[in-house]
Design a protein around this motif. Structure first.
Motif, short mmCIF file in Angstrom:
data_model
loop_
_atom_site.label_atom_id
_atom_site.label_comp_id
_atom_site.label_asym_id
_atom_site.label_seq_id
_atom_site.Cartn_x
_atom_site.Cartn_y
_atom_site.Cartn_z
N PRO A 187 0.81 -1.23 0.00
CA PRO A 187 0.00 0.00 0.00
C PRO A 187 0.84 1.27 0.00
N ILE A 188 2.03 1.24 0.60
CA ILE A 188 2.92 2.41 0.55
C ILE A 188 3.29 2.70 -0.90
N LEU A 189 3.67 1.66 -1.65
CA LEU A 189 4.03 1.85 -3.05
C LEU A 189 2.86 2.32 -3.88
N LEU A 190 1.65 1.89 -3.51
CA LEU A 190 0.46 2.27 -4.27
C LEU A 190 0.13 3.75 -4.08
N GLU A 191 0.17 4.21 -2.84
CA GLU A 191 -0.28 5.58 -2.56
C GLU A 191 0.82 6.62 -2.75
N ARG A 192 2.08 6.24 -2.55
CA ARG A 192 3.16 7.23 -2.51
C ARG A 192 4.22 6.91 -3.57
N LYS A 193 4.75 7.95 -4.14
CA LYS A 193 5.82 7.79 -5.14
C LYS A 193 7.16 7.66 -4.41
N VAL A 194 7.37 6.52 -3.80
CA VAL A 194 8.62 6.27 -3.09
C VAL A 194 9.29 5.04 -3.70
N ASP A 195 10.58 4.88 -3.38
CA ASP A 195 11.31 3.72 -3.89
C ASP A 195 11.02 2.49 -3.04
N LEU A 196 11.38 1.34 -3.56
CA LEU A 196 11.10 0.07 -2.89
C LEU A 196 11.79 -0.02 -1.54
N ALA A 197 13.05 0.45 -1.45
CA ALA A 197 13.78 0.37 -0.19
C ALA A 197 13.08 1.17 0.90
N THR A 198 12.59 2.35 0.56
CA THR A 198 11.87 3.17 1.54
C THR A 198 10.61 2.46 2.02
N ALA A 199 9.87 1.87 1.08
CA ALA A 199 8.63 1.18 1.45
C ALA A 199 8.91 -0.02 2.35
N VAL A 200 9.94 -0.80 2.01
CA VAL A 200 10.27 -1.99 2.80
C VAL A 200 10.74 -1.60 4.20
N MET A 201 11.64 -0.64 4.29
CA MET A 201 12.16 -0.22 5.59
C MET A 201 11.06 0.41 6.45
N THR A 202 10.14 1.13 5.83
CA THR A 202 9.01 1.70 6.57
C THR A 202 8.13 0.61 7.13
N SER A 203 7.88 -0.43 6.32
CA SER A 203 7.06 -1.55 6.78
C SER A 203 7.73 -2.26 7.95
N ILE A 204 9.03 -2.54 7.83
CA ILE A 204 9.76 -3.21 8.91
C ILE A 204 9.70 -2.39 10.19
N ASN A 205 9.90 -1.08 10.06
CA ASN A 205 9.88 -0.22 11.24
C ASN A 205 8.50 -0.18 11.90
N ALA A 206 7.44 -0.10 11.08
CA ALA A 206 6.08 -0.03 11.62
C ALA A 206 5.72 -1.30 12.39
N VAL A 207 6.13 -2.46 11.88
CA VAL A 207 5.86 -3.71 12.58
C VAL A 207 6.67 -3.78 13.87
N TRP A 208 7.93 -3.35 13.81
CA TRP A 208 8.81 -3.39 14.98
C TRP A 208 8.26 -2.49 16.09
N VAL A 209 7.81 -1.30 15.75
CA VAL A 209 7.30 -0.36 16.75
C VAL A 209 5.98 -0.84 17.35
N ASN A 210 5.20 -1.58 16.56
CA ASN A 210 3.87 -2.03 17.00
C ASN A 210 3.81 -3.56 17.05
N LYS A 211 4.72 -4.16 17.80
CA LYS A 211 4.85 -5.62 17.80
C LYS A 211 3.57 -6.34 18.21
N VAL A 212 2.93 -5.90 19.29
CA VAL A 212 1.75 -6.62 19.80
C VAL A 212 0.59 -6.56 18.82
N PRO A 213 0.11 -5.36 18.42
CA PRO A 213 -1.01 -5.34 17.48
C PRO A 213 -0.69 -5.98 16.14
N MET A 214 0.56 -5.83 15.67
CA MET A 214 0.89 -6.39 14.37
C MET A 214 0.98 -7.91 14.40
N PHE A 215 1.41 -8.48 15.51
CA PHE A 215 1.44 -9.95 15.56
C PHE A 215 0.05 -10.52 15.85
N ILE A 216 -0.82 -9.71 16.43
CA ILE A 216 -2.24 -10.11 16.47
C ILE A 216 -2.78 -10.13 15.05
#
Length: 264
Positions: A187-216
């Motif tokens: 969805p990051i790549l769909l909505e925003r004109k960013v490169d793949l590395a930015t999208a992947v690192m953003t996804s990794i960071n978001a899951v890391w910061v929100n471990k409990v809700p994301m693993f639910i």
């Protein structure tokens, strides 16, 4: 939408320098259920488009199983999965576009959803290739693990346990890694004109910061996919669009914007 967020704390991901990391919000443990509810609303508002994509998602694993049963050649699974990894992001982008159109107050159409992938085509293709490479890597690792425990050596449950424990452990690590990479990248790549590395690192960071809700959320995804397999893939007709729409709402909740979205 969830408005309770704080400045994203610095960590090894945001400080890595590999790519720009878009800040994320802090989620609640109950947010994944909210995403499912919003996804269900999108599904009920667009039943025909949802069934169109759902049938494709259900047909792919059914067709792979049919080919294996017809030919008895299990190696056909590899090229089939590779093809699916390349077209999967396109199907997901179509579902995200439908939810996005609902948010804008527009009427979703098939042609508009099919054209969604063109908005960031190079990086979307890159994402598909990344998924393909990771899947091939996992299949090779799985083959290696299987080769370490030849069938003639497995004579009892006790002798089978090392094989099961190793396979399950390695598979779990791989699945967790895939979840970090894929949770919000598409969805990051769909909505925003960013490169793949930015999208992947953003996804990794978001899951890391929100471990409990994301693993639910990961548990919900696993359960839904398991139901799809138990129903002979028929359940995918409804369940895959539901997951797609819910994932879009999860992205909207989790990843910050510099200014409020002004849909027109």
């Amino acid at each position: 939408m969830s408005q309770h967020f704080k400045e994203t704390p610095h960590n090894a991901i945001t400080d890595s320098g590999i790519a720009r990391v878009i800040p994320c919000k802090e989620l609640d443990a109950g947010d994944p259920l909210k995403w499912l509810s919003l996804g269900l609303q999108d599904l009920l508002r667009t039943p025909l488009l949802s069934v169109f994509y759902g049938v494709i998602f259900a047909a792919i694993p059914w067709f792979i199983s049919y080919l294996v049963a017809m030919t008895g050649w299990h190696l056909i699974i590899l090229p089939s999965i590779v093809c699916f990894m390349l077209i999967g992001p396109f199907l997901a982008a179509g579902l995200y576009d439908i939810s996005w159109e609902h948010e804008k107050g527009h009427k979703p159409t098939l042609s508009h959803s099919l054209g969604a992938i063109r908005r960031n085509a190079v990086n979307e293709w890159g994402f598909g290739i990344l998924l393909m490479v990771l899947m091939i890597f996992w299949l090779r690792v799985a083959s290696l693990i299987h080769a370490l425990y030849p069938q003639h050596q497995i004579e009892s449950l006790e002798s089978l346990m090392p094989f099961l424990m190793l396979g399950t452990g390695v598979g779990a690590v791989f699945c967790v890694g895939m979840f970090f990479i894929t949770a919000f990248t598409q969805p990051i790549l769909l909505e925003r004109k960013v490169d793949l590395a930015t999208a992947v690192m953003t996804s990794i960071n978001a899951v890391w910061v929100n471990k409990v809700p994301m693993f639910i959320w990961a548990g919900i995804i696993f359960s839904v996919v398991a139901i799809g397999f138990v129903t002979g893939f028929i359940g995918f007709i409804v369940l895959m669009p539901l997951l797609g729409y819910a994932s879009w709402h999860g992205y909207i909740d989790a990843i910050e914007t510099k200014r409020e979205r002004d849909f027109v």
